[in-house]
Design a protein around this motif. Structure first.
Motif, PDB file in Angstrom:
ATOM      1  N   THR A 129      40.387  44.597  32.223  1.00 41.46           N
ATOM      2  CA  THR A 129      41.785  45.112  33.273  1.00 41.46           C
ATOM      3  C   THR A 129      42.447  44.046  34.516  1.00 41.46           C
ATOM      4  O   THR A 129      43.175  45.140  34.619  1.00 41.46           O
ATOM      5  CB  THR A 129      40.295  44.704  34.334  1.00 41.46           C
ATOM      6  N   LEU A 130      42.740  42.756  33.849  1.00 37.36           N
ATOM      7  CA  LEU A 130      44.574  42.331  34.209  1.00 37.36           C
ATOM      8  C   LEU A 130      45.499  42.776  33.231  1.00 37.36           C
ATOM      9  O   LEU A 130      45.475  41.465  32.272  1.00 37.36           O
ATOM     10  CB  LEU A 130      43.883  41.283  34.738  1.00 37.36           C
ATOM     11  N   THR A 174      39.712  37.571  29.262  1.00 36.11           N
ATOM     12  CA  THR A 174      38.429  37.008  31.189  1.00 36.11           C
ATOM     13  C   THR A 174      38.595  37.435  31.658  1.00 36.11           C
ATOM     14  O   THR A 174      37.838  37.760  32.515  1.00 36.11           O
ATOM     15  CB  THR A 174      39.495  35.260  31.604  1.00 36.11           C
ATOM     16  N   SER A 175      39.306  38.842  31.978  1.00 32.79           N
ATOM     17  CA  SER A 175      39.319  40.071  33.116  1.00 32.79           C
ATOM     18  C   SER A 175      38.752  41.101  32.767  1.00 32.79           C
ATOM     19  O   SER A 175      38.743  42.445  32.987  1.00 32.79           O
ATOM     20  CB  SER A 175      40.919  40.246  33.765  1.00 32.79           C
ATOM     21  N   ARG A 176      38.574  41.017  31.071  1.00 37.26           N
ATOM     22  CA  ARG A 176      37.201  41.829  30.334  1.00 37.26           C
ATOM     23  C   ARG A 176      38.293  43.116  30.723  1.00 37.26           C
ATOM     24  O   ARG A 176      38.129  44.243  31.217  1.00 37.26           O
ATOM     25  CB  ARG A 176      36.026  42.242  31.413  1.00 37.26           C
ATOM     26  N   THR A 201      49.108  36.163  42.897  1.00 34.28           N
ATOM     27  CA  THR A 201      47.710  36.106  42.995  1.00 34.28           C
ATOM     28  C   THR A 201      48.317  35.625  40.540  1.00 34.28           C
ATOM     29  O   THR A 201      47.565  35.304  40.403  1.00 34.28           O
ATOM     30  CB  THR A 201      46.730  37.611  42.646  1.00 34.28           C
ATOM     31  N   ARG A 243      44.512  35.886  27.183  1.00 29.86           N
ATOM     32  CA  ARG A 243      43.888  35.145  28.045  1.00 29.86           C
ATOM     33  C   ARG A 243      43.173  35.880  29.113  1.00 29.86           C
ATOM     34  O   ARG A 243      42.156  36.150  28.817  1.00 29.86           O
ATOM     35  CB  ARG A 243      44.049  34.020  27.712  1.00 29.86           C
ATOM     36  N   ILE A 244      44.266  36.146  29.778  1.00 32.70           N
ATOM     37  CA  ILE A 244      44.199  36.608  31.038  1.00 32.70           C
ATOM     38  C   ILE A 244      43.326  38.305  30.744  1.00 32.70           C
ATOM     39  O   ILE A 244      42.285  37.892  31.182  1.00 32.70           O
ATOM     40  CB  ILE A 244      45.082  36.416  31.673  1.00 32.70           C
ATOM     41  N   LEU A 270      48.116  31.627  40.416  1.00 35.85           N
ATOM     42  CA  LEU A 270      47.024  31.301  40.236  1.00 35.85           C
ATOM     43  C   LEU A 270      46.197  31.722  39.367  1.00 35.85           C
ATOM     44  O   LEU A 270      45.982  30.896  38.447  1.00 35.85           O
ATOM     45  CB  LEU A 270      46.112  32.125  41.487  1.00 35.85           C
ATOM     46  N   LEU A 271      46.540  33.112  38.859  1.00 38.20           N
ATOM     47  CA  LEU A 271      45.799  33.321  37.572  1.00 38.20           C
ATOM     48  C   LEU A 271      46.657  33.001  36.044  1.00 38.20           C
ATOM     49  O   LEU A 271      45.595  32.248  34.813  1.00 38.20           O
ATOM     50  CB  LEU A 271      46.026  34.849  37.075  1.00 38.20           C
ATOM     51  N   LYS A 314      44.998  28.917  36.562  1.00 43.51           N
ATOM     52  CA  LYS A 314      43.594  29.209  36.063  1.00 43.51           C
ATOM     53  C   LYS A 314      43.998  28.620  34.272  1.00 43.51           C
ATOM     54  O   LYS A 314      42.712  27.985  34.091  1.00 43.51           O
ATOM     55  CB  LYS A 314      43.353  29.817  36.899  1.00 43.51           C
ATOM     56  N   LEU A 341      49.721  44.354  39.930  1.00 44.32           N
ATOM     57  CA  LEU A 341      48.919  42.862  40.139  1.00 44.32           C
ATOM     58  C   LEU A 341      49.274  42.717  42.306  1.00 44.32           C
ATOM     59  O   LEU A 341      50.122  42.646  42.801  1.00 44.32           O
ATOM     60  CB  LEU A 341      48.970  41.722  39.752  1.00 44.32           C
TER      61      LEU A 341
END
Lengths: 110, 110
Positions: B42-43, B38-40, B12, B34-35, B15-16, B19, B8
Motif C-alpha cells: 500500500t505504501l 511490510t505495508s502490504r 511520516t 521493504r516498506i 518514521l517509516l 523503523k 504520504l
DNA sequence: TCTACATACATCGTATGACTACATATGCAG
DNA sequence: CTGCATATGTAGTCATACGATGTATGTAGA
C-alpha cells in the motif's frame, strides 16, 4: 532556523474541519474550539492554519459560508458542509483509516 | 494544475525509514521495497521522495551510510541507524501514536 | 547481439500546506 | 479605560512529497 515542527500532519486539517462541521454550521473560531475539545486538548489549530484552510475548502465548494450572529451580539462567518463536502469527508475518512492502517503495518513489522 | 495529491502524509516518511532500518542496514532501493512489503503493497515510496529523505536523515546524524556490495555484484549505499537515530525513532513512534489517537478522538466524536 | 527490465543512485522544479507573526475589530468585566 | 475572550484575516517562511528526468549496470530472453 532549527527544529521547524509541524503540529498537524499536512492533509489532516481538512479532514478535521469537515468532520467538525457534520453536526451543523460553526464559525471558524468555534471550529478550532471544538477540535480542541474533541481532541481532549491535544490538537490546537492555529488561526494562521485555520482561516486559509476554510477559504481553501470554500473555494473548492466543500463548505458554504454565511454571516450570522454569534450568540453574543457579534457577527461571525458560519460555515456548513455542502453535499460535495459531505462526500469529500467520506473519502478522506476512508483514506485516513487506510493510511493509518498502512503505517501501523510497517510499524508493527519486526 | 488540479488535484495534486500527496500519497504520504508529510512527516511520516522519516518514521517509516527509521523503523525499516531497525533490523539492520539496507540500501535505499531496499528500504523502498521493504516498506512496500511490510505495508502490504500500500505504501510505494517514490525515489524522488526517498533519496532526499535519506540525505536529510544522514545530514541530521540519524543514519550512517557505507558503500557495500549488494548481494548481486553491484555497489549500493547501505544505511544504518545511529544511536541518535534510534532515539529519534522512539520519539517519532510515540508522536505518531499520540497523533493518530488525537485524530481518532475527533473523528469518533459525534 | 541487442533489448528490455530490475536494480541502484541522484537532482531539479513544483505544489502544498501548516506555521509564526502581525493587523484589525468588538463586547464585556473589572 | 484596560484587558481579555471573541472573531477574522494576510504575509512571509519553511519543510517536504512528488513527477520528471538523467545516469549506470547486471541479467534474462529473443
Amino acid at each position: 532556523m532549527e527544529g521547524k515542527k509541524t503540529d498537524l500532519l499536512q492533509g489532516t486539517l481538512d479532514l478535521l474541519i469537515l468532520k467538525t462541521l457534520t453536526p451543523g454550521a460553526l464559525h471558524g473560531y468555534g471550529i478550532a474550539q471544538r477540535i480542541l475539545l474533541t481532541s481532549r486538548e491535544t490538537l490546537d489549530v492555529q488561526q494562521g492554519s485555520l482561516y486559509p484552510a476554510l477559504h481553501r475548502l470554500e473555494r473548492k465548494g466543500l463548505i458554504d459560508s454565511e454571516w450570522k450572529e454569534s450568540g453574543n451580539g457579534r457577527l461571525a462567518k458560519f460555515y456548513s458542509l455542502t453535499r460535495a463536502g459531505r462526500k469529500q469527508l467520506a473519502g478522506e475518512l476512508d483514506q485516513w483509516q487506510r493510511y493509518a492502517r498502512s503505517i501501523n503495518w510497517v510499524l508493527d513489522s519486526q
